[in-house]
Design an enzyme around this catalytic site. Structure first.
Site, PDB file in Angstrom:
ATOM      1  N   TYR A  74     -70.127  14.603  13.331  1.00 26.26           N
ATOM      2  CA  TYR A  74     -68.707  14.439  13.678  1.00 26.26           C
ATOM      3  C   TYR A  74     -67.917  13.930  12.489  1.00 26.26           C
ATOM      4  O   TYR A  74     -66.817  14.423  12.202  1.00 26.26           O
ATOM      5  CB  TYR A  74     -68.580  13.480  14.866  1.00 26.26           C
ATOM      6  CG  TYR A  74     -67.159  13.193  15.274  1.00 26.26           C
ATOM      7  CD1 TYR A  74     -66.356  14.203  15.806  1.00 26.26           C
ATOM      8  CD2 TYR A  74     -66.615  11.915  15.141  1.00 26.26           C
ATOM      9  CE1 TYR A  74     -65.053  13.942  16.192  1.00 26.26           C
ATOM     10  CE2 TYR A  74     -65.315  11.650  15.533  1.00 26.26           C
ATOM     11  CZ  TYR A  74     -64.537  12.661  16.057  1.00 26.26           C
ATOM     12  OH  TYR A  74     -63.239  12.399  16.434  1.00 26.26           O
ATOM     13  N   SER A  76     -60.088  11.206  11.087  1.00 24.25           N
ATOM     14  CA  SER A  76     -60.580  10.020  11.785  1.00 24.25           C
ATOM     15  C   SER A  76     -61.036   8.999  10.767  1.00 24.25           C
ATOM     16  O   SER A  76     -61.383   9.341   9.633  1.00 24.25           O
ATOM     17  CB  SER A  76     -61.759  10.392  12.690  1.00 24.25           C
ATOM     18  OG  SER A  76     -62.418   9.240  13.184  1.00 24.25           O
TER      19      SER A  76
END
Length: 248
Positions: free
Chosen positions: A160, A147
């Protein structure tokens, strides 16, 4: 007008078996559909049988080949069983995982463990189980879903982000470990994407040079490219598909 450029699809993955984890929705579903469109036989992984059956039906209705496989990838024993039962895999897309955003002081230990078990450990164990077989077959492709938050600091995304940075780091190490055996390992790092569980995609999209979020199909196009012979000299790379967000 659609923002996605229409391209002519070729069956450059014909004869290949692809496992896409977390393939019943979002980016995983789009990747499964796209790999099947390119000729791969796709194993659609998930935990929801009805949603898995729906994806398989979409692939088959379009003339492709697919079947659903269920496994709880947070359970190491389930990963071992899945790897033993699915047979030959030529393409592995480590997409399954979850997210959590909020103040670091509010992240409880069970949720922290869920993030790392589901996002990092599952990809590690599944790759460790399947990559040697790819090497023994003379080659294969592994694609990890990282990501943009692996490299861009966002408030509330510490844990995350760390899971996605770990995937990028493992990508580099696996490329070095398996490259001599013909196994290519790359990662895709999406920016804001309009998926079922995504929040603030519109706001984050406006921070990109392209001034919008992505559709899952746009991420899937890059996954299909990396899986194909067109990317035969690419390994160890993390490809940003983020509308230019990490470039500025």
């Amino acid at each position: 007008m659609s923002s996605i450029v229409e391209t002519t699809t070729v069956a450059d993955l014909s004869g290949q078996n692809a496992l896409v984890t977390g393939a019943t929705s979002g980016i995983g579903k789009a990747a499964a559909l796209k790999l099947a469109e390119h000729g791969a036989t796709v194993l659609v992984h998930g935990r929801d049988v009805s949603r898995g059956a729906s994806v398989v039906d979409q692939i088959q209705q379009a003339g492709g080949h697919a079947r659903f496989v269920a496994a709880d990838l947070s359970d190491p024993a389930a990963i071992t069983q899945l790897a033993a039962e699915i047979g030959r895999i030529d393409i592995l897309v480590n997409n399954a995982g979850s997210s959590w955003f909020g103040p670091s002081s509010e992240l409880d230990t069970p949720t922290y463990d869920r993030l790392f078990d589901g996002n990092v450990r599952s990809a590690y164990l599944l790759t460790a189980a399947l990559a040697p077989g790819m090497a023994g077959n003379g080659g294969g492709v592994i694609i990890n879903l990282s990501s943009m938050v692996a490299t861009v600091g966002l408030p509330g995304a510490a844990a995350y982000s760390a899971t996605k940075a770990a995937l990028a780091a493992m990508t580099r190490s696996w490329a070095a470990e398996y490259g001599a055996s013909g196994v290519r390992v790359n990662a895709v790092a999406p920016g804001p994407v309009f998926t079922e569980g995504a929040k603030n995609t519109i706001a984050l999209g406006k921070t990109t040079p392209l001034n919008r979020g992505a559709q899952p199909e746009e991420i899937a196009e890059t996954i299909a490219f990396l899986a194909s012979p067109r990317a035969a000299y690419i390994t160890g790379a993390t490809i940003p598909v983020d509308g230019g967000r990490t470039a500025v």
